[in-house]
Design a protein around this motif. Structure first.
Motif, short mmCIF file in Angstrom:
data_model
loop_
_atom_site.label_atom_id
_atom_site.label_comp_id
_atom_site.label_asym_id
_atom_site.label_seq_id
_atom_site.Cartn_x
_atom_site.Cartn_y
_atom_site.Cartn_z
N CYS A 297 14.77 -15.69 -34.96
CA CYS A 297 15.66 -15.78 -33.78
C CYS A 297 16.59 -16.99 -33.75
O CYS A 297 17.63 -16.98 -34.37
CB CYS A 297 14.85 -15.69 -32.50
SG CYS A 297 15.96 -15.33 -31.12
N HIS A 301 21.28 -19.85 -35.34
CA HIS A 301 22.40 -20.69 -34.91
C HIS A 301 22.62 -21.88 -35.85
O HIS A 301 23.51 -22.69 -35.61
CB HIS A 301 22.16 -21.22 -33.49
CG HIS A 301 21.80 -20.14 -32.50
ND1 HIS A 301 22.61 -19.06 -32.26
CD2 HIS A 301 20.70 -19.96 -31.73
CE1 HIS A 301 22.03 -18.27 -31.35
NE2 HIS A 301 20.88 -18.80 -31.02
N THR A 323 16.67 -11.95 -27.57
CA THR A 323 17.75 -12.69 -26.91
C THR A 323 18.47 -11.79 -25.91
O THR A 323 18.43 -10.57 -26.02
CB THR A 323 18.72 -13.30 -27.95
OG1 THR A 323 19.66 -14.14 -27.25
CG2 THR A 323 19.47 -12.24 -28.75
#
Ligand SMILES: NC(=O)NCCC(=O)O
Length: 453
Positions: A297, A301, A323
């Motif tokens: 997850c 980023h 998310t």
């Protein structure tokens, strides 16, 4: 105006229906049933708007566009949105009837595609069939925990059976698939869902891996009994013979002793209440069907995180996620696709679906009213390829199984074409990072000498 079958002049609604029929190849008729609404009609039909996560009444952006545009315009839009694989649109493929029958019977979205690679002279194709499952929870969060977990097992069984019937080689489940994503609550009682790596959920998956000769990635809340009963967010990699190949914990430190905090502290994602940053490095698992890695997850980023899996030789990186729309939906397709391009590997993105309501309300620390849910988990699981093409996404609100064939030769072909590995300046980045982590680091900024005059 009501539509009459014998109406001589086609109404807007009829015109739209005709477009949808012409574009049917794109979606497959078996997946058509949840998307009968016609765009102009939606605003007038208020029952469609709050329909648990639809986009203007449609299951996905792709399906909305497919139904709304002429076939010619849709082809062009698709080319720009999804890219081209070996010069062609990513092709849908047909699946065996038993897989389709399971999707119809258990009402889960089922889509399948194929990524090709160019033909090589010295190597044959290395095609693997990969599947991703997204799902909502099966019982309310107030039900006894064991019932909740076992109901999710039973919900997943036919979807995994469909993957087996379709001949999937590698299957990945969503993040913390055995439980509601309760990490918003900060209540410690949800720790009861934690299991050792060889616990009940792993045993359930091992049986199915053996049955279908499938590698399965199972992302769970882990309790490490031997290390003080500590908790981790862990992906267990189960081999096609039902063996445990290894595990990877979300997410890791990077060299130079600098800890990249990859456990989220954003919005209601209070995951640091439950588990620590992982300590398993960036492993690549060599399986019967290819070299795979798992970037759980929030790790998506962090470009250096993706890079680390690439440097260790991953051919497919899975991103099991949880998310919600308000927080991350615009980032979702971009980050995965960018990682696939930058690292010359395939990326497989999975997100859960639905809204999970918890018994006790909590606040987000932003002055807004308390609430009892994270928001809507928007599904939209999909694949991205190293040549920048990607598949359409699964439903935004229904359970689903997305399958893609992928010729892993494409990874090296893209390395040869773009040379990102060769043109990267790793020694400069290493030097930059090693200076950055020092307390006396000075940013390299050259100021305009006239700026402060
Ligand atoms: N599960 C998880 O890490 N969620 C954080 C939110 C996000 O990364 O979109």
């Amino acid at each position: 105006m009501p539509v009459h079958e014998s109406s001589p002049v086609p109404t807007h609604r009829e015109k739209r229906r005709k477009k949808m029929e012409r574009n049917d190849d794109e979606i497959g008729t078996e997946n058509r049933k949840a998307e009968t609404p016609i765009v102009e009609d939606i605003e007038q039909d208020s029952s469609l708007t709050p329909n648990g996560g639809s986009i203007a009444g449609f299951e996905s952006l792709h399906r909305l566009l497919c139904a709304s545009l002429s076939p010619q315009v849709f082809q062009e839009v698709k080319r720009l949105l999804l890219g081209l694989n070996c010069g062609r649109a990513v092709e849908p493929i047909n699946l065996p009837d038993p897989a389709k029958a399971l999707s119809a019977k258990h009402d889960f979205d089922l889509q399948a595609f194929c990524f090709h690679a160019d033909k090589e002279v010295l190597r044959g194709p290395q095609t693997v069939r990969v599947g991703l499952i997204q799902n909502s929870i099966a019982l309310p969060t107030t039900a006894p925990f064991l019932d909740q977990k076992r109901a999710i097992f039973e919900k997943l069984r036919p979807i995994i059976d469909a993957a087996g019937a379709a001949g999937v080689n590698i299957l990945c489940l969503q993040e913390a698939w055995t439980m509601p994503f309760a990490f918003c609550t900060r209540e410690k009682r949800w720790c009861e869902f934690a299991e050792p790596v060889d616990g009940e959920s792993t045993q359930f998956i091992q049986d199915l891996a053996r049955k279908y000769n499938m590698v399965i990635i199972s992302s769970i809340l882990e309790r490490d009994v031997k290390h003080g009963e500590t908790l981790w967010n862990t992906a267990v990699i189960i081999g096609n013979r039902g063996n445990i190949i290894g595990k990877h914990r979300k997410v890791d430190t990077i060299p130079y002793g600098f800890i990249f905090n990859h456990i989220p502290r954003v919005g209601d994602f209070n995951e640091s209440t439950y588990y620590m940053e992982g300590n398993t490095g960036h492993p690549v698992f060599e399986t019967a069907y290819g070299k795979i890695a798992v970037n759980i997850c929030y790790g998506r980023h962090h470009p250096l995180n993706w890079l680390a899996f690439g440097l260790n030789g991953a051919e497919i990186v899975f991103n099991p996620s949880a998310t919600v729309g308000e927080l991350s939906e615009p980032m979702w397709p971009i980050e995965a696709r960018n990682a696939a391009i930058a690292n010359s590997y395939f990326v497989a993105s999975i997100n859960r679906v639905g809204t999970e309501i918890f018994p006790n309300p909590f606040t987000s620390g932003d002055g807004k009213p308390q609430h009892a849910d994270f928001g809507h988990f928007y599904g939209s699981s999909h694949f991205s390829a190293p040549d920048s093409s990607c598949t359409p996404s699964l439903s935004r609100y229904r359970d689903g199984l997305i399958i893609s064939d992928m010729d892993l030769n494409l990874c090296r072909q893209l390395k040869d074409k773009w040379g990102f590995r060769m043109t990267a300046r790793y020694e400069l980045y290493a030097d930059m990072l090693s200076r950055y982590v020092q307390p006396d680091f000075e940013p390299q900024v050259i100021a305009d000498p006239l700026l402060h005059k």
